[in-house]
Design an enzyme around this catalytic site. Structure first.
Site, PDB file in Angstrom:
ATOM      1  N   HIS A 140       0.842  -1.207   0.000  1.00 15.33           N
ATOM      2  CA  HIS A 140       0.000   0.000   0.000  1.00 15.33           C
ATOM      3  C   HIS A 140       0.875   1.255   0.000  1.00 15.33           C
ATOM      4  CE1 HIS A 140      -3.398   2.618   1.435  1.00 15.33           C
ATOM      5  NE2 HIS A 140      -2.392   3.247   2.021  1.00 15.33           N
ATOM      6  N   GLU A 141       1.906   1.265   0.842  1.00 16.16           N
ATOM      7  CA  GLU A 141       2.789   2.434   0.916  1.00 16.16           C
ATOM      8  C   GLU A 141       3.601   2.597  -0.371  1.00 16.16           C
ATOM      9  OE1 GLU A 141       2.297   4.493   3.208  1.00 16.16           O
ATOM     10  OE2 GLU A 141       1.029   3.169   4.402  1.00 16.16           O
TER      11      GLU A 141
END
Length: 543
Positions: A140-141
């Protein structure tokens, strides 16, 4: 909405706001002092965008004892291998990894772009999440890096600053324009328009932030091919944040990174209650999260958030699972097919909204009435206070009805899609207090209550504000823990689930909470002040 379209739409709207104001102002005044300020703002923001990652790295090292590593220096080789592979697969430079010694499970990324990005994780992430879930969060990051979110959000923030500066410059120029009063008025009016667009722009930027969170989720889901793992990671992050004892440093970390993290920690309280209540009962979990999807209140609550509501995120992840032919344990489409009475839902919503604005509307009536009756000007003020008091009293009585509390379970109230943040539902739970509202904080007067079906926050207010709360937290709250008890109050669902406590009773003790009393007291005090002042000044006219 497509990510590129959402980004272009947001930046385009903000750009049009700015150019519209500049063109209007140029037309009215010919030339506006302040161009240098705007150019300086752009230059300064570019410099900040370039140097802020290095400043932030130093801050996290100093305040939170973070240590930064190159990927080949990491002890967790599985984590290092995954990060290396995902970056190689997406033609990205492997970012520096920051590790913060804190048990709150969170992760965030920052930088100017892919060339100097940093991904920061806490030790709590590895404590509460499985290896697969940690990888989903890191993906996600990396999605934020891949989508150039640092650059887009920096440009959007700069545009907001320029709008505010245009407001300041134009209003100031309008008030000082001695050559033409009419021209000065136009400048001031355009400046006010710039301020209105600045307010609107804030919500547009928040919308863009939420869209970019959706697409970071999607990037993680499609790369790992495990959307449900991303969903479970979100739930466990929330649970871990609420399960971890708070201290000043941990609170500061969560607050300072709330716009950067995988989820807003303030929304974690609600999700952690849902997780603790339903655990692996996925159909009930979906019903509890259905509020996020169908309730009009959920849409309002989301407007000021940098992150989408978790129910919407999990629903979208389940849709992605179906689109890539991966099985999912979440089936929101099936839940949505269950009958939701839209008429009841929206009738309650519009009734709530009318009550919410009632104090404001009655205060306007209170101001206008003396004007129409040609009463002395001080009565305008006291008339407004009377209206505010009447509206506040009505709002309090609406929020805390005197109807008899029904015996409910926490599960039954948490799956109520018609629940309201304004209209309390009188209920009683049978169970026990298991801890403080803020874990580990000895001056937390609020409590965590458990029945056979789940957990609920109890909001307590002493008859003696502040000092009474401190005394209760210090001397009495701990003694109530793990004792069979009955909690009675008003269930509210807004940003969080909680019970506004009226009474907590055990076999040997009865604790009264004064939440309703103090709100009634404040409203009645306003009425008395307003009525007294109104009659005093209106009688002057008669004399």
């Amino acid at each position: 909405m497509n990510l590129r379209f959402a980004s272009l739409f947001t930046l385009g709207v903000l750009s049009s706001f700015i150019f519209f104001i500049i063109l209007l102002a140029s037309y009215v005044a010919g030339f506006i002092n302040g161009y240098f300020l705007i150019i300086a703002t752009i230059v300064i923001n570019i410099i900040l965008w370039l140097v802020s990652p290095y400043v932030s790295t130093w801050i996290y090292k100093w305040l939170y004892k973070a240590k930064f590593y190159k990927v080949n220096e990491l002890e967790n080789k599985k984590f290092a291998a995954f990060l290396t592979k995902i970056c190689q697969d997406n033609n990205l430079k492997v970012p520096l990894i920051g590790l913060i010694p804190d048990d709150n499970p969170t992760a965030f990324t920052f930088g100017s772009g892919a060339f100097n990005a940093r991904v920061v994780v806490t030790e709590g992430l590895f404590k509460y999440l499985t290896q697969e879930e940690v990888e989903a969060v890191v993906a996600h990051e990396v999605g934020h890096i891949k989508h150039r979110d640092f650059i887009v959000m920096s440009i959007a923030s700069t545009m907001l600053q320029i709008l505010y500066e245009l407001y300041f410059i134009l209003v100031r120029s309008g008030s000082k324009n001695s050559s033409s009063k009419k021209s000065g008025n136009y400048l001031a009016l355009i400046g006010i328009g710039a301020f209105v667009l600045y307010i609107v722009g804030q919500y547009v930027v928040l919308y863009l932030s939420r869209v970019r969170e959706y697409y970071a989720d999607e990037f993680a889901a499609r790369y790992t091919k495990k959307p449900d793992v991303m969903s479970s990671a979100l739930i466990k992050v929330a649970y871990g944040i609420m399960a971890t004892e708070d201290d000043r440093k941990a609170k500061r970390l969560l607050e300072s990174t709330k716009t950067l993290g995988v989820m807003d920690y303030k929304g974690a309280k609600d999700l952690s209650l849902i997780h603790a209540t339903f655990k692996d009962r996925f159909e009930l979990l979906e019903q509890a999260l259905l509020f996020d999807i169908v309730s009009p209140w959920a849409k309002i609550l989301e407007l000021k958030s940098t992150h989408p509501l978790v129910g919407k995120r999990i629903k979208r992840l389940s849709s992605i699972a179906r689109s890539i032919n991966v099985s999912t344990i979440y089936d929101f489409e099936k839940i949505k097919r269950k009958k939701v009475d839209k008429a009841k839902l929206y009738h309650g919503f519009f009734r709530d909204v009318s009550i919410y604005f009632l104090p404001f509307l009655l205060s306007i009536v209170g101001v206008i009435t003396p004007i129409l009756l040609s009463l002395p000007w001080p009565t305008f003020i006291f008339g407004g206070i009377i209206g505010l008091g009447l509206g506040s009293l009505s709002k309090t009585m609406y929020a805390y009805p005197n109807t008899k509390a029904t015996n409910e379970t926490i599960l039954s109230t948490m799956t109520d899609v018609y629940a309201s943040p304004l209209r309390g539902r009188p209920v009683s739970y049978t169970g026990k207090v298991i801890g403080r509202g803020i874990p580990g904080f000895i001056f937390s007067e609020d409590m965590m209550f458990q029945d056979k079906t789940g957990l609920m926050f109890l909001n307590y207010e002493s008859f003696i504000p502040f000092f009474g709360n401190l005394f209760f937290a210090w001397k009495r709250a701990k003694g109530l823990q793990n004792v069979p008890s009955k909690a009675t109050g008003w269930f509210l669902r807004g940003a969080t689930h909680h019970l506004e406590l009226k009474e907590l009773s055990t076999s040997t003790d009865r604790i009264k909470s004064s939440i309703k009393f103090w709100k009634m007291f404040g409203s009645i005090l306003l009425l008395l002040i307003g009525t007294g002042g109104f009659f005093i000044f209106s009688s002057i006219l008669v004399l």
